[in-house]
Write an enzyme that holds these catalytic residues in place. Structure first.
Site, PDB file in Angstrom:
ATOM      1  N   GLU A  94      46.157  32.930  41.712  1.00 49.18           N
ATOM      2  CA  GLU A  94      44.887  33.456  41.203  1.00 49.18           C
ATOM      3  C   GLU A  94      43.709  32.973  42.047  1.00 49.18           C
ATOM      4  O   GLU A  94      42.766  33.732  42.290  1.00 49.18           O
ATOM      5  CB  GLU A  94      44.691  33.079  39.730  1.00 49.18           C
ATOM      6  CG  GLU A  94      45.743  33.647  38.790  1.00 49.18           C
ATOM      7  CD  GLU A  94      45.979  35.143  38.940  1.00 49.18           C
ATOM      8  OE1 GLU A  94      45.011  35.899  39.218  1.00 49.18           O
ATOM      9  OE2 GLU A  94      47.133  35.572  38.786  1.00 49.18           O
TER      10      GLU A  94
ATOM     11  N   CYS B 273      52.190  40.777  41.574  1.00 48.03           N
ATOM     12  CA  CYS B 273      50.749  40.831  41.334  1.00 48.03           C
ATOM     13  C   CYS B 273      50.430  42.112  40.575  1.00 48.03           C
ATOM     14  O   CYS B 273      50.956  43.177  40.907  1.00 48.03           O
ATOM     15  CB  CYS B 273      50.019  40.801  42.675  1.00 48.03           C
ATOM     16  SG  CYS B 273      48.229  40.890  42.539  1.00 48.03           S
TER      17      CYS B 273
END
Length: 196
Positions: free
Chosen positions: A148, A105
């Protein structure tokens, strides 16, 4: 314009994001800036909370997978052309066996871990013109979208790890929030007053 990416520990990353409407200020400019930010950080996706905005929007571009020899020609062709903006997204169905894939991430630089996710999702969302769609995605594309999507739900991939793994990573995660990490892109750290 490249925006600073919010680091682990910032409260905006743990908050469920709010829906937006067509009159959201400077939306086309924000979308353009988010794509530029994502590409500058070599990401596959970026959610608005990662640039400090608690709104239900994220974008995905899986084209980096188009060069990966692990995938079939057909898969690589599909990844090459998959670039989308998702606004006010809601996952309405998850199905298939959960399978592990190593995730990272942009808000948590330097840490990657295997995360289990369902193989297929059906999602209702709007595009950048607020046209509504209901679509089913599977495989890697479903995986990137789920990662996401979690951001707009206030969930990070490390939240999906075992309690043992979380304990092992705790010190590294604390260091990220303090700016003690290596990232070759601009970041904003919650425990540091100045921008890097």
């Amino acid at each position: 314009m490249i925006l600073p990416i919010v680091a682990y520990g910032d409260p905006v990353l743990k908050k469920k994001a709010a829906p937006i409407t067509e009159d959201y200020p400077k939306l086309p400019e924000l979308i353009e800036n988010m794509f530029e930010t994502m590409y500058g950080a070599n990401g596959l996706g970026l959610a608005a909370p990662q640039v400090g905005l608690s709104i239900r929007m994220f974008l995905v571009d899986t084209s980096p997978f188009a060069n990966d020899k692990e995938f079939t020609d057909e898969e690589r062709a599909m990844y090459k052309d998959f670039k989308k903006v998702f606004i006010n997204a809601e996952i309405i169905k998850r199905e298939g066996d959960e399978w592990p894939f190593n995730e990272g991430c942009l808000s948590i630089p330097g840490i990657t871990e295997d995360v289990f996710r369902e193989s297929t999702i059906t999602m209702r969302y709007q595009d950048e013109n607020f046209k509504e769609y209901t679509e089913t995605f599977d495989g890697i594309i479903a995986r990137v979208i789920q990662h996401e999507y979690d951001h707009i739900e206030g969930i990070l991939f490390v939240d999906k790890l075992s309690s043992l793994k979380k304990r092992i990573l705790k010190g590294r995660l604390t260091n990220i929030s303090k700016g003690k990490c290596d990232a070759d892109y601009r970041m904003r750290f919650p425990a540091v007053s100045k921008k890097r």
